[in-house]
Structures are given as structure tokens and as C-alpha cells.
Design a protein around this motif. Structure first.
Motif, PDB file in Angstrom:
ATOM      1  N   MET A   1       0.841  -1.199   0.000  1.00 28.74           N
ATOM      2  CA  MET A   1       0.000   0.000   0.000  1.00 28.74           C
ATOM      3  C   MET A   1       0.881   1.256   0.000  1.00 28.74           C
ATOM      4  O   MET A   1       0.568   2.251  -0.649  1.00 28.74           O
ATOM      5  CB  MET A   1      -0.917  -0.004   1.220  1.00 28.74           C
TER       6      MET A   1
ATOM      7  N   VAL B   1       0.735   4.116  -2.932  1.00 30.60           N
ATOM      8  CA  VAL B   1       0.584   5.547  -2.641  1.00 30.60           C
ATOM      9  C   VAL B   1       1.763   6.327  -3.218  1.00 30.60           C
ATOM     10  O   VAL B   1       1.579   7.421  -3.787  1.00 30.60           O
ATOM     11  CB  VAL B   1       0.469   5.772  -1.120  1.00 30.60           C
ATOM     12  N   SER B   2       2.962   5.775  -3.116  1.00 31.71           N
ATOM     13  CA  SER B   2       4.157   6.467  -3.619  1.00 31.71           C
ATOM     14  C   SER B   2       4.133   6.599  -5.139  1.00 31.71           C
ATOM     15  O   SER B   2       4.388   7.681  -5.687  1.00 31.71           O
ATOM     16  CB  SER B   2       5.417   5.716  -3.174  1.00 31.71           C
TER      17      SER B   2
ATOM     18  N   THR C   1       1.539   6.494  -7.116  1.00 29.69           N
ATOM     19  CA  THR C   1       0.430   7.377  -7.493  1.00 29.69           C
ATOM     20  C   THR C   1       0.785   8.832  -7.231  1.00 29.69           C
ATOM     21  O   THR C   1       0.510   9.712  -8.059  1.00 29.69           O
ATOM     22  CB  THR C   1      -0.845   6.984  -6.719  1.00 29.69           C
ATOM     23  N   SER C   2       1.415   9.096  -6.081  1.00 26.42           N
ATOM     24  CA  SER C   2       1.827  10.465  -5.758  1.00 26.42           C
ATOM     25  C   SER C   2       2.821  10.995  -6.774  1.00 26.42           C
ATOM     26  O   SER C   2       2.756  12.161  -7.189  1.00 26.42           O
ATOM     27  CB  SER C   2       2.446  10.502  -4.359  1.00 26.42           C
TER      28      SER C   2
ATOM     29  N   ARG D   1      -3.455  -0.001  -8.034  1.00 24.27           N
ATOM     30  CA  ARG D   1      -3.023   1.285  -8.593  1.00 24.27           C
ATOM     31  C   ARG D   1      -3.917   1.751  -9.734  1.00 24.27           C
ATOM     32  O   ARG D   1      -4.143   2.966  -9.904  1.00 24.27           O
ATOM     33  CB  ARG D   1      -1.593   1.166  -9.124  1.00 24.27           C
TER      34      ARG D   1
END
Length: 285
Positions: free
Chosen positions: A12, A16-17, A19-20, A244
């Protein structure tokens, strides 16, 4: 806590990384070109890697024993990452991520050439199914294939080459050494290509935090992914990465008004299934 839930939590973090980094990359692309983004990303990443290595006492692990191989690996990664950043601005984010999922398919095809690994029948079928998924995503007969689509598809090849050469490097090199040359060599490449026209744009104060996010997220994503794979088998860990796609599709729709194309999800599901079957077969062997 057992290893599988811990691996899921690390994945997770990777999701998040990644996507950021995509959101930040599209944001700064209004002001900076891809070479300039890579220049500042590598500068920030280099500072982080050296600081962490110094604090952890692993700075002595850095050496020049495999420098030519480091150079080839980072040229492949630099090319793939530049194409990926360009694709973020040219096509919907979900399509970029769907085509990025073909990276393992290219690893299957490139490994016999570069690592002398044999393609299994399952691997060959996975590659064919993966390319069928690409056709579904891009729909070459229904819509014209754009430069952004080609960039995203080619970026996956660059990432696959990176993975193959990283596998060779890990036989003799530590993670600290690999990450050090990753940032240093790509910093040099970014400086050369960004300054080729004699003009390197400096980021505005508004975009500096986004560039810091890109530099941190890129390193953190791969650290989270590597940690997750050390805790649980790949056939358990990698399916989580598929989250993702719907996540970035929803963000693309909310932030940029992008259309949720059902064919992108269908094609990505085919690509994912091909990867999952190949990974599962490899784990059983």
C-alpha cells in the motif's frame, strides 16, 4: 502480525508512492520538461541516498567495480522514466499505468537474451496474453495510436531492461551502491539533456515541494516494493499492485476530468492475469 499482512501494508505504501509521483509529475510538467524533472529528481534522490548511507554506515559499500553495467542500467531507466513522465501529460493516467503493467512481460522476453534464462511455455503464453491486453488497452483499429501511447508502451521496455540489469547487479552489488549510481548517473544524464539547448529552467517556489515529493516517492516506492517481496511471495504481493489502476483512474477523473474507459480496465485485467499466472507458476517451481 504474520508476514502477508505486513507485506500488504508495504505494498500500500508503494501504491501511494507511485500514485503520488504520477500526480506530482503531471503538476510540474506545466513548468518543466521531462529532462529537467529527471535532473531535479536525481539531485534530491542523491542527497537522500548519501545522507541515509552515511547515517546507516553503508557509505563504504559504494564502489566502481560494475560501473559500465551501472551505466547501461541507468541509461535504460533514464529513458524509460523520461518517456513515462511525458506519457503522463499526453494520455489518461489509467492508460499509462495499464501499459506500465506490461513491464514483467518484457522481462520474460528479455531475460533469455541478457540473463540466459529459458522462456517456459507458461512464460510464452503469458507474453502473448500480455500483448493481447495491450491491444485491448490501445485499441489501434478503433482509435489512432498517439505519441503518448507509444511513450508509455516504450517506457515499460525501459523499466524491464532496468529490472533485468538490476538482477545482474544484485549478484555482486549492494542496494546502497546501486541506488548511489542510480542517482549520480541519472543526475549527469539529466544535466546533459536538460542543458542541451543552453537553458535549464529552475523550478518556482510553488513546484519545489512537488519535486521533493517526486524524489522521495520514487525511492520510497521501490523500497516498499522490495520490502514487501522480502516478506511474502511475489504471487501474493504483486496482485495488490493492481489496485493502482482503479485508484489512478478515479483520481484522473476527479482531478483532470479524464474518462473512465472500460477497455483500459479490461485490457489491464488481461495483462494482470498473464503476469499472475506466470508468477504463480514460477513460485510453484
Amino acid at each position: 502480525m504474520s508476514n502477508t499482512p505486513r507485506a500488504a501494508l508495504w505494498m500500500m505504501g508503494a501504491i501511494v508512492s507511485f500514485t503520488s509521483m504520477a500526480i506530482a509529475g503531471r503538476t510540474v510538467s506545466i513548468e518543466l520538461d521531462t529532462f529537467e524533472i529527471m535532473l531535479f529528481r536525481s539531485l534530491i534522490g542523491g542527497i537522500i541516498v548519501i545522507s541515509v548511507a552515511w547515517g546507516a554506515g553503508t557509505i563504504s559499500q559504494i564502489n566502481r567495480q560494475q560501473l559500465p553495467l551501472h551505466g547501461i542500467r541507468n541509461l535504460a531507466h533514464f529513458t524509460g522514466q523520461n518517456l513515462w513522465f511525458y506519457a503522463l501529460t499526453a494520455i489518461p493516467l489509467a492508460q499509462v499505468f495499464a501499459l506500465e503493467f506490461t513491464t514483467p512481460i518484457w522481462v520474460i522476453l528479455l531475460s533469455p537474451l541478457l540473463l540466459r534464462e529459458r522462456i517456459t511455455p507458461v512464460g510464452a503464453c503469458a507474453a502473448l496474453a500480455g500483448f493481447a491486453g495491450v491491444v485491448i488497452v490501445t485499441q489501434p483499429g478503433a482509435t489512432p495510436v498517439s505519441a503518448g501511447t507509444l511513450a508509455a508502451a516504450t517506457a515499460a521496455i525501459g523499466f524491464a531492461l532496468t529490472a533485468v540489469f538490476t538482477r545482474k547487479l544484485t549478484q555482486t552489488q549492494t542496494i546502497t551502491c546501486i541506488l548511489f549510481w542510480l542517482t549520480v548517473i541519472q543526475l549527469g544524464l539529466g544535466l546533459v539533456f536538460a542543458g542541451f539547448d543552453g537553458d535549464i529552467a529552475l523550478p518556482s517556489a510553488r513546484n519545489v515541494p512537488w519535486l521533493v515529493l517526486i524524489g522521495c516517492a520514487g525511492l520510497l516506492a521501490h523500497f516498499c516494493l522490495t520490502t514487501a517481496l522480502s516478506l511474502a511471495p511475489a504471487n501474493i504481493v504483486m496482485p495488490i499492485d493492481f489496485i493502482r489502476l482503479p485508484l489512478i483512474a478515479i483520481l484522473g477523473a476527479q482531478l483532470y476530468g479524464e474518462t473512465l474507459d472500460i477497455w483500459v480496465f479490461i485490457g489491464a485485467a488481461v495483462i494482470f492475469a498473464a503476469n499472475y499466472v506466470n508468477i504463480s507458476f514460477g513460485q510453484r517451481r
